[in-house]
Design a protein around this motif. Structure first.
Motif, PDB file in Angstrom:
ATOM      1  N   SER A  54       0.833  -1.195   0.000  1.00  0.00           N
ATOM      2  CA  SER A  54       0.000   0.000   0.000  1.00  0.00           C
ATOM      3  C   SER A  54       0.876   1.257   0.000  1.00  0.00           C
ATOM      4  N   GLY A  55       0.533   2.189  -0.878  1.00  0.00           N
ATOM      5  CA  GLY A  55       1.262   3.453  -0.917  1.00  0.00           C
ATOM      6  C   GLY A  55       2.549   3.406  -1.716  1.00  0.00           C
TER       7      GLY A  55
ATOM      8  N   GLY B 119       2.795   3.304  -4.962  1.00  0.00           N
ATOM      9  CA  GLY B 119       2.715   4.045  -6.213  1.00  0.00           C
ATOM     10  C   GLY B 119       2.046   3.299  -7.358  1.00  0.00           C
ATOM     11  N   LYS B 120       1.274   2.260  -7.053  1.00  0.00           N
ATOM     12  CA  LYS B 120       0.607   1.519  -8.120  1.00  0.00           C
ATOM     13  C   LYS B 120      -0.441   2.381  -8.821  1.00  0.00           C
ATOM     14  N   SER B 121      -1.285   2.992  -8.012  1.00  0.00           N
ATOM     15  CA  SER B 121      -2.314   3.845  -8.618  1.00  0.00           C
ATOM     16  C   SER B 121      -1.671   4.976  -9.389  1.00  0.00           C
ATOM     17  N   THR B 122      -0.602   5.516  -8.839  1.00  0.00           N
ATOM     18  CA  THR B 122       0.076   6.615  -9.512  1.00  0.00           C
ATOM     19  C   THR B 122       0.604   6.166 -10.869  1.00  0.00           C
TER      20      THR B 122
ATOM     21  N   GLN C  85      -9.807   3.148  -8.309  1.00  0.00           N
ATOM     22  CA  GLN C  85      -9.889   2.494  -7.017  1.00  0.00           C
ATOM     23  C   GLN C  85     -11.011   3.097  -6.172  1.00  0.00           C
TER      24      GLN C  85
ATOM     25  N   ARG D 279       5.491   8.120   8.329  1.00  0.00           N
ATOM     26  CA  ARG D 279       6.038   9.104   7.391  1.00  0.00           C
ATOM     27  C   ARG D 279       4.972  10.076   6.873  1.00  0.00           C
TER      28      ARG D 279
ATOM     29  N   THR E   4      -3.688  13.605  -0.077  1.00  0.00           N
ATOM     30  CA  THR E   4      -2.393  13.206  -0.647  1.00  0.00           C
ATOM     31  C   THR E   4      -2.057  11.753  -0.292  1.00  0.00           C
TER      32      THR E   4
ATOM     33  N   SER F 283      -2.714   7.502  -0.539  1.00  0.00           N
ATOM     34  CA  SER F 283      -3.265   6.462  -1.406  1.00  0.00           C
ATOM     35  C   SER F 283      -4.478   5.853  -0.711  1.00  0.00           C
TER      36      SER F 283
ATOM     37  N   GLY G  31      -5.217   2.833   0.212  1.00  0.00           N
ATOM     38  CA  GLY G  31      -4.900   1.977   1.346  1.00  0.00           C
ATOM     39  C   GLY G  31      -4.445   2.774   2.548  1.00  0.00           C
TER      40      GLY G  31
END
Ligand SMILES: Nc1ncnc2c1ncn2[C@@H]1O[C@H](COP(=O)(O)OP(=O)(O)OP(=O)(O)O)[C@@H](O)[C@H]1O
Ligand SMILES: Nc1ncnc2c1ncn2[C@@H]1O[C@H](COP(=O)(O)OP(=O)(O)OP(=O)(O)O)[C@@H](O)[C@H]1O
Ligand SMILES: [Mg+2]
Ligand SMILES: [Mg+2]
Lengths: 284, 269, 312, 284, 269
Positions: free
Chosen positions: B58-59, B61-64, B99, E144, E152, E154, E156
C-alpha cells in the motif's frame, strides 16, 4: 468445545408488509412541505397584519389587509399585471443574458489559467460596483430603454452566478474529473457533461442568488433610471406610487415581487432541485 | 516450480509486440509543503494482449503508475509510450477502472453510467449501447439495480458498475485499479471469470492492480512486483499463465511471491 | 411636549440657499432665543430626494423638512391635513431648455422628441408640462407630453445636453443646471419656463412639518418663519457671504463670481416667504386625481403662522 | 516455456536530484498568480485610458489618468480616505451582523425541518426585495443614521451567505456526517467541527458575494438615503460629486471601491482560500 | 472438523454475557422511486469481547446492518439493543470504521484526524491524545505521512488512518466495515495482527465485515453468514477461535464455509 460449529438458521418466514405506524392526519399534513410552508406564510401575513395595525401609520407601513385591498384594486384595473409583465420580460432577458455570460466567463476560467485570473480579478473589481456607477456607460452604449436595463441586470446576475459556478467547478472531485477525461471529453463537452452536473448544487445556488438580485436591481434601476417611455415596470410602479404617497399600492407592488419570488422558488427551483441534486443524492 | 533468474533484457523479448513502454519513469506529486516521490525509475514493457499485474504494498505508487499510463500525470523523469507515441493525455483507448468508490457519475443511473462512454466515446447507437450495457451489467449481477442511482448502491455494487463500464467499452487497454477489492469471494470469482472470458474473446491488453497474490496469478500472465515507497521495480514474474491451480503449481508460485514480499524488511513506514 | 433639539432636512443646491444660510448662521437658534426659548439646537440631515425626506418626516426622524410644492400637497392630502407648510423659502424658475433648432415652443414637440425631467410624471417639471398640455390641448389631454418625458437626474441630463450626439436634446431642469446648459451648450435656448406656465413664480422650497409638532412647538414654528425672513434679507443684502456659505455647505467648486452672476439671472433671487402658484398646482393635481381633496385655499395646507402672507 | 519465472531486477541507482527543466525568468514570473493579475489590472487600466481618450468626454467617462489625478487630489486633501473609512466602518458592522445572522438562520435550518422551511421561504420572499423597500421599516426601527444602514446591509449580506452556507451544508457527504455523529457531535459543535469546514468552499463563495453586495448596497443606500450628519461615506461622496458634475471625482470614488475590492479579494479571501480549501484539496 | 448443526437457541447461550442484541431486524431504504429492503428479519447476539464477523455477498446488507448498530438507521421492524438499551443514535462508544475512502476529515492531517475523536469524544489531554495517536499511526505504518492531508494519501493509506483512528479510541465496541479490503497482503496481515493484539490487551467487542473467509476465520471468534439480497441470516459459525492455521483445521473450516457460500444458487442478481 474444541471445534468450530456451523449452526444453520432456517429462513425466516415471509416478511410481513411494512408495519406502517398509524399516524394522524395532522401529523401527515405536517410532513408535507407545501402545507408547512403555506402555514408559515400565513403566520408571516398575520404578523404583518398585527404589526401594521399596532403601528397604525398607513403612510409608512400599511397593514396586510390594506395592502391586499390595494393589490386587488390594481389587479382589477389591470395596471399591476401589466407592470409586472413588463418587468418580468426585461428581467428574463437580463437574467438569461447574465447567466449565459457567466457561463462563458466560467468556461474561459476553467479552460485557461489566464481566464481564471481574469474571472477572479473582474469579479473582485466589478462586483462591488453599484448599478448606478455603470449608468453613464450604459447610457453611452445602449441609450435609454431596455438595453440599459438589461445591461445593469447582467451586472447583478453575472457575478454571483459566475462565482458560484466557478467555485462549484473547482470543487468537483478529482476522480470525476479523471473519469470525464478518460472518456476523451474536452473543452465544452467536458464542462457540459461532467462539470455542470457535478457542480449543479452550487450552480443552482448561484442561479437563485442571481434571480433575487436581478429583482432587486431591476426595481432599484427603474427608480434611478426611470422609464424611457411607455409605462414602465414594477419598479416604476413602486416608485411612482411612492412619490404619490400611495403607500398601500407601494406595498402591493412589493407583495407582487414577494409572490413572484415564492412562486419561482417553489415551482421552478424546487422542482429542478427535486429532479436533480436530490434525486442524485448530491444534496440532502 | 518457478525459476528465479537474474533479469536479462533478452528474456523479456520473447513476449508479444510491445504496446506500452514505461521507461525509467519517476512520478512525483507536488504539494504545498513538499514533493512526494511516488515511483522512482520504474521501467517495464507491456505487450499486446498481455494481462499485466502490478503487485506491491500500500502506498508504493501503483495507482500513480496507472494514472501516469492513463495520461493523467506527466513523469518528472523518463518516458511512457504507447505504440511508440508518448502518452500526453487521457483517452477512451485506455479505459480506467479507478480504485475510488466515487467514480460513477452520480447523476446517471447504473445503466446510463455504463452506456455513457459507449455513446459518447465509442459512438455506438443508442440501442446498441443499451444492449451492450445491459449485457455487461448482467455479467456483474446488477440487473436488479439497473435503474438505481449510484448513491443507493453498496460499495461493492458501485465497483461492479465501474467494472461493467470498463469492460463494456472493450478498449485496447483496460487499466484496472484494485477493481475487485470490495467484492466478496463469490462475486469476485465471477468477475474474475468474466474478465478472463472477455479477454479470451477480444484479447485486449489489461493492466491490473491488485493486493491479492492469488488474484494476480489467476488474472495475469505477467506480474510486476514493486518495492515499498517510493515504488521501484523489485522483480517481474513471467509466464504466470503456465501455472495451474489444479496441479499445485499456482499455489507454489503464490507461496514463492508471498515469501518474497514478506521477507522484505523495508516495509514502507 | 416642547422640543429643543430640532432636526431638519436639507437638500444640497442653490435652490435651498436659505436653508444653508439658516443652518450656518444658526438663525433658528437665535430667533427662538428672541422668542424666549433658549437652548434650542438644530441638526441638519442631508437627503438626496424628497421621498426620503417624506419618509423621515412621517417616521418622526426629522421634525421639519424643506422640499417642493408637490410633496407638500400630497402629504397634506394623504395625511388628511396632518402635515402642513410653515413658509416657503424659494421660488426660482424652472426652464425648459432645448438645443434642437426645430423646437422653439412647446407646440413644436413631435412624437419621438425626448424631454429629460428629474422624475417622470411626478416631478415638478413633469407636472408643469402636464399643466401646459392641459392649457394647450384641453383638460383631458393633460398627459400629452408624458410620453416624451425621460427620467434623468439633473447632472446626467446636463451631460446629455452637452453631448452633441446624445438623443436627449431637451431638458426641463432646475437651477443651476439649466443655466449651465444655456451658457455652454451650443444653440441652447429656453422653450418655456415655470413662470410662463403658472403665470408667476412657483414655490420650490418650503418648510413643512406635522401639525402635531407645530401644535406642540409654536415658538419653534414662529422661529422658523422668522429665520426664513432673516435669511431672505441676509441673502439680498450680503450675496457674497451667502454664496460663501453655499460653497462651504455643498463643497461646490464653481467660482463665486459665477454663482453671483447666476443669482443675478431673472427670477433667481426669489426667496419670498409666501407660497406662490401653489393653488394652481393643486387644482391641476386634483384634476388628474393625484390629489383626492381640493383645498379651498392655500391656507388649508399652511399653518396659521403663514396666514398673514399674501400667498396663492 | 512451461513454468513461471521470477526475474529479479537490481535496484536502480540512487535517484538523481529532480531534473528541473531550465525555465526562463519570464516563464517563472508568469507562473506567479500575483504577477499575472497585476498585469491584467494594468491591461484593464490601459483599456480604460484608451477608451476614455477616444471617447474624449470627461463629463461622461473620464480617462484613467484624469481619474487618478482626481483620486490623488481627494486623497491629498484627506476627504476620500475619511469618506472611505466612514463607509468601511458601517460596512464591516453590517457585514459582520449579516454573516452572524446568516449563521444563526442556517443553524436553525440544519437543526429542524421547520427551520429549513423558514429559511427557504424567507429567502425566497425577502431576498428579491430592493433595499429601498425596507427603508420605511428601517426608519421606524432604527431612525436615521448608521442603524438603518446596517439594517439594509444585513438585508443584502444575509440571504446570499445563508443560501450558500445552507446549500454547502446540504452537500456534505453522508460519510462525513456519519463520522461526525459517530464522535458524538451534536448541535452547534457538529456544525462547527464538521459541517462548516466540510462546506467551507461554499461558505467562502457566499462570503465573497455578500461582501460585494454589501458594497453595492451601501453606496446605493447612502445615495437614496442621504446621511444623518457628519460627512457621509463613499456613496454620498459619489452622489455629491455627481451632482456637482465633478465626474473624475465620481470615478475616483468608484476606483476606491474597486481597489478595496481587489485588496480584500487578494489579501483576505485568497489567503483564507490558500490556507483552507486549497490546502485540504477540497477545491483546486 | 467443524460440526454442522441445526441452530438451537440454547447453543448460543454459552457465549459471554450479551452486549448487543439484534432481534428480527428489517432494514429498509426509502428512495424517491421505491423502498429497498436491505436486510430482512436478521437476529443475532454479540457477547462482550466477541469478535463477531459478518460475511456475505456484495449488496446483502452488511454495511446497512453495521450502520443500524452504529445508530444511523432505525429498523423498520425489530429492535437493536445494547446492554438492554435500544440504540437510538450514534455515539463514540461504538467507533465505526467505514467502508468509504472519504471518511477522513479532509481539513485535518493524519495526526489530527486520529487525535480529533480522542480530544473531542474521549476528552483526553492534548499530549496524551497525541501520544496515543502517534502510537497507533505507527502501528499501521504511516509515520512518514503523519502530517499529510488525506487527499495526498493512497487509498490503502486512507483506510489505515481510519483503522488507526478507530483503534486509538479503544472503544467498547468497534464496528469495522471491510477495513482491510484496500490493503496488500503484507500490510493486511500486520493490521490484522495489530487488531488482535489490541483485542488481547483491552478485550473490546468488535463487529467486523469482511469479504475474505480466511480473514473472517483469522479475526473472528464467531461468524454470521448472510444470504444474498435482501440479507437474511443463513448460518452462524461458533468457536472459530478454536481452529488453528497450523494444524489445518482453519483451512478445513475455510473450505467448508467457502463451499457453503458457493453452493448457493441464489446469487443476488
Ligand atoms: N494527490 C497526491 N498528492 C500527493 N501525494 C500523493 C497523492 N496521491 C498519492 N500520493 C502519494 O503517492 C504515493 C503513492 O500513492 P498511490 O496512490 O500510487 O499508492 P498505491 O500503490 O496505489 O497504494 P494503495 O495500494 O494504498 O492504493 C503515496 O505515498 C501517497 O502518499
Ligand atoms: N442510501 C441507500 N439508498 C437506497 N438503497 C441503498 C442505500 N445504501 C444501500 N442500499 C441498498 O441496500 C442494499 C445493501 O447495501 P449494503 O451497503 O448494506 O451492502 P453490503 O452488504 O455492505 O455490500 P458491499 O459488500 O458491496 O459493501 C443494497 O442492495 C443497496 O442497493
Ligand atoms: Mg491505489
Ligand atoms: Mg458494504
Amino acid at each position: 468445545m474444541a471445534t468450530a460449529r456451523i449452526l444453520m438458521r432456517s429462513a425466516a418466514g415471509p416478511a410481513s408488509g411494512e408495519v406502517e405506524r398509524a399516524r394522524g392526519l395532522l401529523e401527515r399534513a405536517w410532513d408535507n412541505g407545501f402545507v408547512r410552508k403555506t402555514l408559515l406564510v400565513v403566520v408571516l401575513a398575520l404578523i404583518w397584519e398585527t404589526y401594521g395595525r399596532l403601528l397604525d401609520n398607513p403612510l409608512l407601513f400599511p397593514s396586510f389587509t390594506e395592502t391586499l385591498a390595494a393589490l386587488a384594486d390594481r389587479v382589477a384595473d389591470g395596471s399591476l399585471p401589466a407592470r409586472a409583465w413588463t418587468s418580468i420580460k426585461v428581467l428574463l432577458m437580463g437574467y438569461a443574458a447574465g447567466v449565459v455570460l457567466a457561463g462563458l466567463l466560467t468556461v474561459l476560467a476553467i479552460g485557461t489559467r489566464l481566464g481564471s485570473d481574469f474571472l477572479e480579478t473582474m469579479t473582485a473589481m466589478l462586483s462591488p460596483l453599484p448599478a448606478i456607477a455603470l449608468l453613464p456607460l450604459a447610457l453611452i452604449w445602449f441609450g435609454l430603454g431596455n438595453g440599459s436595463l438589461v445591461f445593469i441586470l447582467i451586472h447583478s446576475v453575472l457575478w454571483p452566478v459566475a462565482l458560484n459556478t466557478h467555485s462549484g467547478f473547482r470543487a468537483v472531485s478529482q476522480t470525476l474529473r479523471m473519469v470525464g477525461r478518460n472518456y476523451g471529453l474536452k473543452g465544452f463537452a467536458y464542462i457540459r457533461k461532467i462539470l455542470i452536473p457535478a457542480a449543479f448544487a452550487s450552480i443552482l445556488t448561484g442561479l437563485k442568488i442571481g434571480w433575487a438580485f436581478a429583482w432587486r436591481t431591476l426595481v432599484a434601476a427603474e427608480l434611478v433610471f426611470g422609464v424611457a417611455s411607455g409605462q414602465g415596470g414594477l419598479g416604476w410602479f413602486i416608485f411612482e406610487n411612492r412619490n404619490l404617497l400611495e403607500i398601500p399600492a407601494v406595498f402591493a407592488g412589493l407583495l407582487t415581487v414577494i409572490t413572484i419570488g415564492l412562486v419561482v422558488e417553489n415551482l421552478i427551483f424546487r422542482t429542478i432541485e427535486r429532479r436533480t441534486v436530490l434525486r442524485w443524492g448530491t444534496q440532502t | 516450480m518457478a525459476a528465479v533468474q537474474a533479469f536479462s533484457p533478452a528474456a523479456a523479448g520473447e513476449a508479444a509486440p510491445v504496446l506500452l513502454d514505461v521507461d525509467g519513469v519517476t512520478l512525483r506529486y507536488k504539494t504545498p509543503g513538499a514533493v512526494v516521490t511516488a515511483t522512482e525509475r520504474v521501467s517495464f514493457q507491456v505487450g499486446v494482449s498481455d494481462r499485466f499485474v502490478l503487485l506491491g504494498p500500500s502506498g508504493c505508487g501503483k495507482s500513480t503508475l496507472l494514472k501516469a499510463v492513463g495520461g493523467y500525470m506527466r513523469p518528472s523523469e523518463g518516458r511512457i509510450t504507447i505504440k511508440g507515441r508518448t502518452v500526453t493525455e487521457p483517452g477512451p483507448d485506455r479505459m480506467m477502472v479507478f480504485q475510488e468508490f466515487d467514480q460513477l457519475l452520480p447523476w446517471k443511473t447504473v445503466l446510463e453510467n455504463v452506456m455513457f462512454p459507449l455513446l459518447d466515446a465509442r459512438r455506438l447507437g443508442h440501442r446498441e449501447a443499451e444492449e451492450k450495457a445491459r449485457h455487461y451489467i448482467e455479467k456483474v449481477h446488477l440487473t436488479r439495480a439497473v435503474d438505481s442511482y449510484p448513491h443507493t448502491l453498496s460499495g461493492g455494487m458501485k465497483q461492479r458498475v465501474a467494472i461493467a463500464r470498463g469492460m463494456a467499452m472493450e478498449p485496447d487497454i483496460l487499466l484496472m485499479d484494485e477493481p475487485f477489492a470490495a467484492l466478496d469471494a463469490l462475486t469476485r470469482r465471477t468477475c474474475q471469470d468474466e474478465l478472463l472470458q472477455l479477454w479470451e474473446e477480444t484479447r485486449f491488453t489489461v493492466m491490473f492492480v491488485t493486493h491479492s497474490i492469488a488474484e494476480a496469478i489467476k488474472i495475469g500472465n505477467r506480474i510486476l512486483l514493486l518495492s515499498p515507497h517510493p515504488g521501484r521495480v523489485k522483480a517481474e514474474v513471467e509466464g504466470v499463465d503456465t501455472v495451474s491451480p489444479t496441479d499445485g503449481s499456482a499455489g507454489r508460485l503464490e507461496k514463492e511471491i508471498h515469501d518474497m514480499l514478506f521477507s522484505d524488511t523495508g516495509h514502507g513506514a | 411636549q416642547t422640543k429643543t433639539e430640532i432636526s431638519l432636512s436639507r437638500q444640497l443646491g442653490i435652490l435651498y440657499l436659505p436653508t444653508h444660510v439658516i443652518e450656518k448662521r444658526k438663525l433658528i437658534e437665535s430667533e427662538a432665543q428672541k422668542l424666549g426659548l433658549s437652548g434650542v439646537t438644530t441638526s441638519w440631515v442631508s437627503f438626496s430626494s424628497s421621498s426620503a425626506q417624506q419618509d423621515a418626516l412621517i417616521s418622526g426622524n426629522v421634525d421639519i423638512i424643506n422640499t417642493g410644492t408637490g410633496p407638500l400637497l400630497l402629504m397634506w392630502d394623504r395625511t388628511r391635513g396632518a402635515v402642513k407648510g410653515i413658509v416657503a423659502s424659494s421660488a426660482q424658475p424652472n426652464l425648459l431648455v432645448s438645443r434642437d433648432p426645430r423646437i422653439k415652443t412647446l407646440a413644436d414637440f413631435q412624437p419621438g422628441d425626448k424631454i429629460a425631467v428629474p422624475t417622470v410624471k411626478v416631478s415638478t417639471q413633469a407636472i408643469l408640462l402636464q399643466m401646459a398640455a392641459a392649457k394647450m390641448f384641453g383638460p383631458d389631454k393633460w398627459n400629452h407630453f408624458d410620453t416624451l418625458t425621460v427620467q434623468m437626474g439633473h447632472a446626467d441630463a446636463l451631460v446629455a445636453m452637452r453631448n452633441a450626439g446624445h438623443e436627449i436634446k431637451n431638458h426641463f431642469g432646475a437651477p443651476p443646471f439649466q443655466h449651465y446648459a444655456l451658457k455652454d451648450v451650443p444653440g441652447a435656448h429656453v422653450v418655456t419656463t415655470s413662470a410662463e406656465i403658472i403665470g408667476g413664480p412657483l414655490s420650490q422650497g418650503q418648510f413643512f412639518t406635522t401639525t402635531k409638532f407645530a401644535d406642540a412647538n409654536p415658538k419653534i414654528i414662529q422661529a422658523v418663519r422668522n429665520a426664513a425672513a432673516e435669511a431672505k434679507a441676509f441673502i439680498e443684502n450680503n450675496p457674497k457671504e451667502a454664496v460663501a456659505i453655499y460653497k462651504e455647505v455643498t463643497s461646490d467648486k464653481t467660482p463665486a463670481e459665477d454663482l453671483l452672476a447666476l443669482l443675478a439671472q431673472p427670477g433667481m433671487s426669489e426667496w419670498s416667504l409666501q407660497p406662490q402658484g401653489t393653488m394652481k398646482f393643486a387644482a391641476h393635481l386634483h384634476m388628474t386625481g393625484a390629489l383626492k381633496t381640493m383645498p379651498a385655499s392655500w391656507k388649508d395646507y399652511y399653518l396659521p403662522v403663514a396666514h398673514d402672507l399674501a400667498g396663492n
